[in-house]
Structure formats: structure tokens, C-alpha cells
Design a protein around this motif. Structure first.
Motif, PDB file in Angstrom:
ATOM      1  N   ALA A  88      13.619  70.675 -11.016  1.00  0.00           N
ATOM      2  CA  ALA A  88      13.789  70.994 -12.437  1.00  0.00           C
ATOM      3  C   ALA A  88      14.121  69.742 -13.241  1.00  0.00           C
ATOM      4  O   ALA A  88      13.584  69.543 -14.340  1.00  0.00           O
ATOM      5  CB  ALA A  88      14.880  72.050 -12.609  1.00  0.00           C
ATOM      6  N   LYS A  89      14.978  68.882 -12.719  1.00  0.00           N
ATOM      7  CA  LYS A  89      15.337  67.631 -13.414  1.00  0.00           C
ATOM      8  C   LYS A  89      14.131  66.707 -13.552  1.00  0.00           C
ATOM      9  O   LYS A  89      13.935  66.071 -14.588  1.00  0.00           O
ATOM     10  CB  LYS A  89      16.464  66.898 -12.678  1.00  0.00           C
ATOM     11  CG  LYS A  89      17.817  67.490 -12.910  1.00  0.00           C
ATOM     12  CD  LYS A  89      18.290  67.084 -14.272  1.00  0.00           C
ATOM     13  CE  LYS A  89      19.701  67.545 -14.502  1.00  0.00           C
ATOM     14  NZ  LYS A  89      20.047  67.549 -15.912  1.00  0.00           N
TER      15      LYS A  89
ATOM     16  N   ALA B  50      17.057  72.496  -8.163  1.00  0.00           N
ATOM     17  CA  ALA B  50      17.652  71.763  -9.281  1.00  0.00           C
ATOM     18  C   ALA B  50      17.034  70.370  -9.395  1.00  0.00           C
ATOM     19  O   ALA B  50      16.788  69.884 -10.504  1.00  0.00           O
ATOM     20  CB  ALA B  50      19.166  71.677  -9.105  1.00  0.00           C
ATOM     21  N   GLU B  51      16.749  69.744  -8.276  1.00  0.00           N
ATOM     22  CA  GLU B  51      16.145  68.404  -8.279  1.00  0.00           C
ATOM     23  C   GLU B  51      14.751  68.439  -8.915  1.00  0.00           C
ATOM     24  O   GLU B  51      14.423  67.604  -9.763  1.00  0.00           O
ATOM     25  CB  GLU B  51      16.044  67.860  -6.852  1.00  0.00           C
ATOM     26  CG  GLU B  51      15.408  66.488  -6.781  1.00  0.00           C
ATOM     27  CD  GLU B  51      15.250  65.980  -5.353  1.00  0.00           C
ATOM     28  OE1 GLU B  51      14.780  64.848  -5.222  1.00  0.00           O
ATOM     29  OE2 GLU B  51      15.582  66.698  -4.399  1.00  0.00           O
TER      30      GLU B  51
ATOM     31  N   GLU C 274      11.835  68.243 -16.184  1.00  0.00           N
ATOM     32  CA  GLU C 274      12.470  68.092 -17.493  1.00  0.00           C
ATOM     33  C   GLU C 274      12.271  66.674 -18.026  1.00  0.00           C
ATOM     34  O   GLU C 274      11.896  66.481 -19.187  1.00  0.00           O
ATOM     35  CB  GLU C 274      13.953  68.420 -17.388  1.00  0.00           C
ATOM     36  CG  GLU C 274      14.699  68.282 -18.702  1.00  0.00           C
ATOM     37  CD  GLU C 274      16.191  68.564 -18.540  1.00  0.00           C
ATOM     38  OE1 GLU C 274      16.697  69.388 -19.307  1.00  0.00           O
ATOM     39  OE2 GLU C 274      16.826  67.960 -17.658  1.00  0.00           O
ATOM     40  N   LYS C 275      12.478  65.671 -17.174  1.00  0.00           N
ATOM     41  CA  LYS C 275      12.287  64.283 -17.598  1.00  0.00           C
ATOM     42  C   LYS C 275      10.839  64.032 -18.004  1.00  0.00           C
ATOM     43  O   LYS C 275      10.573  63.379 -19.016  1.00  0.00           O
ATOM     44  CB  LYS C 275      12.696  63.316 -16.488  1.00  0.00           C
ATOM     45  CG  LYS C 275      12.538  61.855 -16.908  1.00  0.00           C
ATOM     46  CD  LYS C 275      12.863  60.899 -15.798  1.00  0.00           C
ATOM     47  CE  LYS C 275      12.744  59.443 -16.195  1.00  0.00           C
ATOM     48  NZ  LYS C 275      11.707  59.073 -17.142  1.00  0.00           N
TER      49      LYS C 275
END
Length: 86
Positions: free
Chosen positions: A23-24, A20-21, A27-28
Motif C-alpha cells: 500500500a505504501k 501495508a508495505e 501510494e508513493k
């Protein structure tokens, strides 16, 4: 500009392939391509829609299949704009 989401009616199989980290962070980076004043995709900005993307440049191949054409390039832009699918 018209935005559309296409789905063939099938279900979406979901499987986490990055944390998840991670992916964030990715995404940014994709959104910064459009939202940052120095982003290479800032011309893709659409007022009221959060848009991100990945830009790319590739040298064009020669028609004889032997190498690339000097000074000839193809630019691409992959758009990222989503809503949570349920």
C-alpha cells in the motif's frame, strides 16, 4: 478549486486486501504522478493539498462497434487525495 468528500451516511467496511508495505509503495507512485517534475499528472497539483492520481489513455471506439478510430484518444485522470476517515 473546491474539494468535497461525499458519504451517504453509512459505515465504511474495512478489509485489508494488500500488505501495508505494498500500500505504501502504491501510494508513493500515485503521489509521484502529480508531485514528480516528470509526472504525467503534474498539472493537477494544488498548492497546500497533497494530490496524487492515476492517468490513463484509451483509444476511442468506432460508432459501428467494429474496432477503434485511428488517432482518436480519450484521456482520464483519477484523483487521490484523502484525509484519515474516523
Amino acid at each position: 478549486v473546491s474539494l468535497s468528500l461525499f458519504n451517504d451516511g453509512g459505515s465504511f467496511a474495512r478489509k485489508r486486501v494488500v500488505t501495508a508495505e505494498t500500500a505504501k509503495i502504491v501510494e508513493k507512485m500515485l503521489y509521484d504522478v502529480v508531485e514528480d517534475p516528470h509526472g504525467t499528472g503534474k498539472s493537477a497539483k494544488i498548492e497546500g493539498v497533497r494530490v496524487g492520481g492515476k492517468t490513463g489513455t484509451a483509444q476511442k471506439a468506432r460508432t459501428d462497434g467494429r474496432g477503434y478510430l485511428a488517432g482518436k484518444y480519450m484521456a482520464s485522470f483519477l484523483v487521490v487525495s484523502y484525509t484519515h476517515l474516523r
